[in-house]
Write a protein that holds these residues in place. Structure first.
Motif, short mmCIF file in Angstrom:
data_model
loop_
_atom_site.label_atom_id
_atom_site.label_comp_id
_atom_site.label_asym_id
_atom_site.label_seq_id
_atom_site.Cartn_x
_atom_site.Cartn_y
_atom_site.Cartn_z
N PHE A 189 0.84 -1.20 0.00
CA PHE A 189 0.00 0.00 0.00
C PHE A 189 0.87 1.25 0.00
O PHE A 189 0.64 2.20 -0.75
N ILE A 190 1.89 1.24 0.86
CA ILE A 190 2.78 2.40 0.96
C ILE A 190 3.51 2.63 -0.35
O ILE A 190 3.67 3.77 -0.81
N ARG A 191 3.93 1.56 -1.01
CA ARG A 191 4.60 1.71 -2.31
C ARG A 191 3.64 2.26 -3.37
O ARG A 191 4.05 2.97 -4.28
N THR A 192 2.36 1.93 -3.23
CA THR A 192 1.37 2.51 -4.14
C THR A 192 1.32 4.02 -3.97
O THR A 192 1.31 4.77 -4.96
N PHE A 193 1.31 4.49 -2.72
CA PHE A 193 1.32 5.93 -2.48
C PHE A 193 2.57 6.57 -3.09
O PHE A 193 2.50 7.61 -3.76
N LEU A 194 3.72 5.94 -2.86
CA LEU A 194 4.98 6.46 -3.39
C LEU A 194 4.96 6.53 -4.91
O LEU A 194 5.39 7.52 -5.51
N ASN A 195 4.45 5.49 -5.54
CA ASN A 195 4.42 5.45 -7.01
C ASN A 195 3.51 6.53 -7.58
O ASN A 195 3.80 7.11 -8.63
N LEU A 196 2.40 6.81 -6.88
CA LEU A 196 1.52 7.89 -7.33
C LEU A 196 2.25 9.23 -7.28
O LEU A 196 2.11 10.07 -8.17
N MET A 197 3.04 9.42 -6.23
CA MET A 197 3.77 10.68 -6.09
C MET A 197 4.92 10.76 -7.09
O MET A 197 5.22 11.84 -7.62
N ILE A 198 5.55 9.64 -7.37
CA ILE A 198 6.64 9.62 -8.35
C ILE A 198 6.11 9.91 -9.75
O ILE A 198 6.71 10.67 -10.52
N LYS A 199 4.96 9.31 -10.09
CA LYS A 199 4.36 9.57 -11.41
C LYS A 199 3.93 11.03 -11.53
O LYS A 199 4.00 11.61 -12.61
N ASN A 200 3.41 11.57 -10.44
CA ASN A 200 3.02 12.99 -10.39
C ASN A 200 2.18 13.39 -11.60
O ASN A 200 2.48 14.35 -12.32
N GLU A 201 1.11 12.64 -11.84
CA GLU A 201 0.28 12.87 -13.02
C GLU A 201 -0.39 14.23 -13.03
O GLU A 201 -0.76 14.74 -14.08
N ARG A 202 -0.55 14.83 -11.86
CA ARG A 202 -1.17 16.16 -11.78
C ARG A 202 -0.14 17.29 -11.84
O ARG A 202 -0.48 18.45 -11.67
N ASN A 203 1.12 16.91 -12.03
CA ASN A 203 2.20 17.90 -12.14
C ASN A 203 2.24 18.84 -10.94
O ASN A 203 2.35 20.06 -11.08
N THR A 204 2.13 18.26 -9.75
CA THR A 204 2.20 19.05 -8.52
C THR A 204 3.61 19.61 -8.35
O THR A 204 4.59 18.85 -8.30
N ALA A 205 3.70 20.92 -8.25
CA ALA A 205 5.02 21.58 -8.24
C ALA A 205 5.88 21.13 -7.07
O ALA A 205 7.10 20.95 -7.22
N GLU A 206 5.29 20.92 -5.91
CA GLU A 206 6.08 20.60 -4.72
C GLU A 206 6.71 19.21 -4.78
O GLU A 206 7.65 18.91 -4.02
N LEU A 207 6.21 18.35 -5.69
CA LEU A 207 6.77 17.01 -5.80
C LEU A 207 7.99 16.95 -6.72
O LEU A 207 8.75 15.98 -6.66
N VAL A 208 8.16 17.95 -7.54
CA VAL A 208 9.26 17.92 -8.52
C VAL A 208 10.63 17.87 -7.84
O VAL A 208 11.45 17.02 -8.19
N PRO A 209 10.93 18.73 -6.85
CA PRO A 209 12.28 18.72 -6.28
C PRO A 209 12.59 17.51 -5.39
O PRO A 209 13.74 17.31 -5.00
N VAL A 210 11.56 16.72 -5.05
CA VAL A 210 11.81 15.58 -4.15
C VAL A 210 11.70 14.23 -4.88
O VAL A 210 11.61 13.19 -4.23
N GLN A 211 11.73 14.26 -6.20
CA GLN A 211 11.60 13.01 -6.96
C GLN A 211 12.70 12.01 -6.60
O GLN A 211 12.45 10.81 -6.47
N GLY A 212 13.93 12.51 -6.45
CA GLY A 212 15.03 11.62 -6.10
C GLY A 212 14.82 10.94 -4.75
O GLY A 212 15.05 9.73 -4.61
N GLU A 213 14.37 11.71 -3.77
CA GLU A 213 14.12 11.16 -2.44
C GLU A 213 12.97 10.14 -2.47
O GLU A 213 13.03 9.11 -1.79
N LEU A 214 11.95 10.42 -3.25
CA LEU A 214 10.82 9.50 -3.34
C LEU A 214 11.25 8.17 -3.98
O LEU A 214 10.84 7.09 -3.52
N LYS A 215 12.07 8.24 -5.01
CA LYS A 215 12.54 7.02 -5.66
C LYS A 215 13.44 6.22 -4.71
O LYS A 215 13.42 4.99 -4.70
N HIS A 216 14.24 6.94 -3.92
CA HIS A 216 15.09 6.27 -2.94
C HIS A 216 14.25 5.58 -1.88
O HIS A 216 14.55 4.44 -1.46
N LEU A 217 13.16 6.24 -1.45
CA LEU A 217 12.25 5.61 -0.50
C LEU A 217 11.60 4.37 -1.08
O LEU A 217 11.42 3.36 -0.40
N ASP A 218 11.26 4.43 -2.37
CA ASP A 218 10.64 3.28 -3.01
C ASP A 218 11.63 2.11 -3.06
O ASP A 218 11.22 0.95 -2.92
#
Length: 326
Positions: free
Chosen positions: A223-252
């Motif tokens: 479930f947690i990986r599902t949340f992470l993958n949604l944030m990594i995909k960032n389909e809504r182009n949320t600006a605040e998620l762009v600078p943390v993509q590396g950290e999110l992938k590392h968490l995944d």
């Protein structure tokens, strides 16, 4: 079902279905239609809809391409719930044809769909519709196992007599929405809720601490990986998620390794033998300690001690690791 199926609408449109690709071509008087909003191709995606729940009773023939009404570029897909009244699901359509093909299937539960394996994966299966009152765990399970499906959860009508429509069925049910519906009583002890809260606040360092505080189950990690993958995909182009993509992938990566440890310990052994990055090893070390302290199984305790020893070495740590249990 054959690779190509020819259908004819009452309004005079010829529809050629390419079953293996889940698309069709529509033509009138021999002239191909190029759909509104398309990419210049005459291929048009056919909606495959999976109805999940014991409340549904079949209306359309199952597992066959059939024509339904297309009204103002909205497909009208009939269904029926336990009360017996006719209802309709509305889905967007780029074609101007009077009718358009769909294909439907019915399952009693999410598990029944998942058990079908690859049979209902890929085109044309694009949507899932779940009965009112479906459990949160079933909805999340579907999201984990079939993330490519756009999912719509029907709501209770509260005694209203008008026909139910789902004009926004093309919108995904997101993991955030599901968690927010759980209520507040148990959330402080619910690791999945805690993970979602940390991710929404971008408290990513706390995501590393979470598995050391809770003894996570395999499904909770997924479930947690599902949340992470949604944030990594960032389909809504949320600006605040762009600078943390590396950290999110590392968490995944971190949660992916934890998933392996829970599902396939032998594979995790091999991962340790091949070597892990020192930071990942240091993140996993307190998690494995937590796993060892929460099991009474002597064989598991020994195995976890071996993991601790290897992770301590890989992380470059000088800390002592307690002797293995006898």
């Amino acid at each position: 079902m054959s690779d190509q199926i020819q259908l004819q609408t009452p309004g005079g449109c010829a529809v050629r279905v390419f079953a293996d690709r889940g698309v069709c071509n529509v033509s009138r008087d021999g002239r191909l239609e190029f759909p509104q909003g398309g990419s210049g191709s005459s291929d048009q995606a056919i909606p495959g809809v999976v109805f999940i729940g014991r409340s549904f009773s079949p209306v359309l023939t199952q597992n066959e391409f059939v024509l339904v009404f297309n009204r103002s570029r909205r497909l009208v897909i009939p269904y029926r719930l336990a009360d017996g009244r006719a209802r309709s699901l509305l889905l967007p359509c780029g074609s101007a044809a009077d009718q358009f093909p769909v294909i439907v299937a019915y399952f009693d539960s999410t598990r029944a769909l998942v058990d079908q394996g690859s049979l209902f994966k890929g085109p044309p299966w694009r949507y899932a519709v779940l009965e009112p009152g479906v459990s949160r765990i079933d909805l999340m399970s579907l999201k984990v196992h079939r993330p490519e499906l756009k999912t719509f959860l029907l709501k209770e009508e509260g005694g209203a007599t008008h026909e139910t429509t789902a004009a926004m069925a093309e919108q995904k049910v997101r993991a955030t929405d599901i968690i927010e519906q759980t209520g507040g009583g148990h959330n402080t002890s619910n690791p999945v809720f805690q993970a979602r809260l940390h991710l929404r606040q971008l408290a990513l360092d706390r995501m590393l601490e979470l598995p050391a505080k809770f003894t996570l189950k395999t499904e909770e990690v997924e479930f947690i990986r599902t949340f992470l993958n949604l944030m990594i995909k960032n389909e809504r182009n949320t600006a605040e998620l762009v600078p943390v993509q590396g950290e999110l992938k590392h968490l995944d990566q971190f949660y992916g390794l934890l998933s392996v440890a829970l599902k396939d310990p032998d594979q995790f052994d091999r991962a340790l033998e091949q070597g892990l990055a020192s930071d990942l090893a240091s993140y996993l070390l307190p998690v494995v300690r937590n796993m060892r302290s929460n099991t009474q199984d002597r064989e598991q305790q020994i195995r976890y001690w071996e993991w601790e020893y290897r992770l301590n070495e890989l992380s470059g740590g000088q800390g002592s690791v307690k002797k293995p249990p006898k």
